[in-house]
Design a protein around this motif. Structure first.
Motif, PDB file in Angstrom:
ATOM      1  N   LEU A   1     -13.720 -37.808 -13.398  1.00 11.41           N
ATOM      2  CA  LEU A   1     -12.516 -36.804 -12.931  1.00 11.41           C
ATOM      3  C   LEU A   1     -11.582 -37.354 -12.071  1.00 11.41           C
ATOM      4  O   LEU A   1     -10.375 -37.236 -12.025  1.00 11.41           O
ATOM      5  CB  LEU A   1     -13.263 -35.404 -12.541  1.00 11.41           C
ATOM      6  N   ARG A   2     -12.054 -38.103 -11.144  1.00  5.23           N
ATOM      7  CA  ARG A   2     -11.361 -38.504  -9.969  1.00  5.23           C
ATOM      8  C   ARG A   2     -10.422 -39.693 -10.326  1.00  5.23           C
ATOM      9  O   ARG A   2      -9.357 -39.842 -10.035  1.00  5.23           O
ATOM     10  CB  ARG A   2     -12.415 -39.036  -8.919  1.00  5.23           C
TER      11      ARG A   2
ATOM     12  N   ASN B   1      -8.723 -39.432 -13.162  1.00  3.47           N
ATOM     13  CA  ASN B   1      -8.010 -38.966 -14.182  1.00  3.47           C
ATOM     14  C   ASN B   1      -6.469 -38.970 -13.437  1.00  3.47           C
ATOM     15  O   ASN B   1      -6.392 -38.804 -12.297  1.00  3.47           O
ATOM     16  CB  ASN B   1      -8.170 -37.438 -14.239  1.00  3.47           C
ATOM     17  N   LYS B   2      -5.636 -39.343 -14.451  1.00  2.00           N
ATOM     18  CA  LYS B   2      -4.099 -39.493 -13.581  1.00  2.00           C
ATOM     19  C   LYS B   2      -3.420 -38.223 -13.509  1.00  2.00           C
ATOM     20  O   LYS B   2      -2.294 -38.227 -13.155  1.00  2.00           O
ATOM     21  CB  LYS B   2      -3.504 -40.449 -14.609  1.00  2.00           C
ATOM     22  N   ASN B   3      -3.821 -37.070 -14.433  1.00  2.00           N
ATOM     23  CA  ASN B   3      -3.464 -35.873 -14.045  1.00  2.00           C
ATOM     24  C   ASN B   3      -3.366 -35.360 -12.726  1.00  2.00           C
ATOM     25  O   ASN B   3      -4.387 -35.350 -12.133  1.00  2.00           O
ATOM     26  CB  ASN B   3      -4.005 -34.906 -15.078  1.00  2.00           C
ATOM     27  N   LYS B   4      -2.362 -35.055 -12.123  1.00  2.00           N
ATOM     28  CA  LYS B   4      -2.299 -34.791 -10.815  1.00  2.00           C
ATOM     29  C   LYS B   4      -1.854 -33.314 -10.596  1.00  2.00           C
ATOM     30  O   LYS B   4      -1.675 -32.904  -9.470  1.00  2.00           O
ATOM     31  CB  LYS B   4      -1.543 -35.406  -9.830  1.00  2.00           C
TER      32      LYS B   4
ATOM     33  N   GLY C   1      -4.725 -27.931 -11.376  1.00  3.29           N
ATOM     34  CA  GLY C   1      -6.528 -27.514 -12.100  1.00  3.29           C
ATOM     35  C   GLY C   1      -7.001 -28.967 -11.869  1.00  3.29           C
ATOM     36  O   GLY C   1      -8.196 -29.150 -11.669  1.00  3.29           O
ATOM     37  N   ALA C   2      -6.419 -30.352 -11.883  1.00  2.81           N
ATOM     38  CA  ALA C   2      -7.028 -31.524 -11.951  1.00  2.81           C
ATOM     39  C   ALA C   2      -7.633 -31.482 -10.438  1.00  2.81           C
ATOM     40  O   ALA C   2      -8.552 -32.198 -10.098  1.00  2.81           O
ATOM     41  CB  ALA C   2      -6.392 -32.734 -12.317  1.00  2.81           C
ATOM     42  N   ARG C   3      -6.615 -31.123  -9.634  1.00  3.05           N
ATOM     43  CA  ARG C   3      -7.254 -31.356  -8.168  1.00  3.05           C
ATOM     44  C   ARG C   3      -8.272 -30.289  -7.713  1.00  3.05           C
ATOM     45  O   ARG C   3      -9.111 -30.876  -7.208  1.00  3.05           O
ATOM     46  CB  ARG C   3      -5.903 -31.102  -7.313  1.00  3.05           C
TER      47      ARG C   3
ATOM     48  N   ALA D   1     -10.672 -29.255  -9.960  1.00  7.09           N
ATOM     49  CA  ALA D   1     -11.821 -29.685 -10.415  1.00  7.09           C
ATOM     50  C   ALA D   1     -12.402 -31.080  -9.615  1.00  7.09           C
ATOM     51  O   ALA D   1     -13.618 -31.029  -9.612  1.00  7.09           O
ATOM     52  CB  ALA D   1     -11.550 -30.203 -12.015  1.00  7.09           C
ATOM     53  N   SER D   2     -11.306 -31.898  -9.297  1.00  5.59           N
ATOM     54  CA  SER D   2     -11.905 -33.046  -8.396  1.00  5.59           C
ATOM     55  C   SER D   2     -12.547 -32.678  -7.192  1.00  5.59           C
ATOM     56  O   SER D   2     -13.677 -33.381  -6.741  1.00  5.59           O
ATOM     57  CB  SER D   2     -10.718 -33.906  -8.270  1.00  5.59           C
TER      58      SER D   2
END
Length: 54
Positions: A18-19, A21-24, A27-29, A31-32
């Protein structure tokens, strides 16, 4: 087939995935950040394993 090495942590592998992941997006932040809480991911994996045994 040889057993997996004992020092592999599925929770740590998932958190690192997850860390990386290039999606910034927000939701990604989130989850990280959540999977970065020590022990949180392993607790969730343990619960999932217990609840989903076949």
């Amino acid at each position: 087939m040889a057993p997996a090495p004992g020092d592999i942590s599925p929770a740590r592998m998932f958190a690192e995935h997850l860390r990386l992941n290039k999606n910034k997006g927000i939701g990604a932040r989130i989850a990280s950040a959540v999977v970065s809480i020590p022990g949180f991911m392993q607790k969730g994996l343990d619960k999932d394993y217990k609840n989903n045994l076949y």
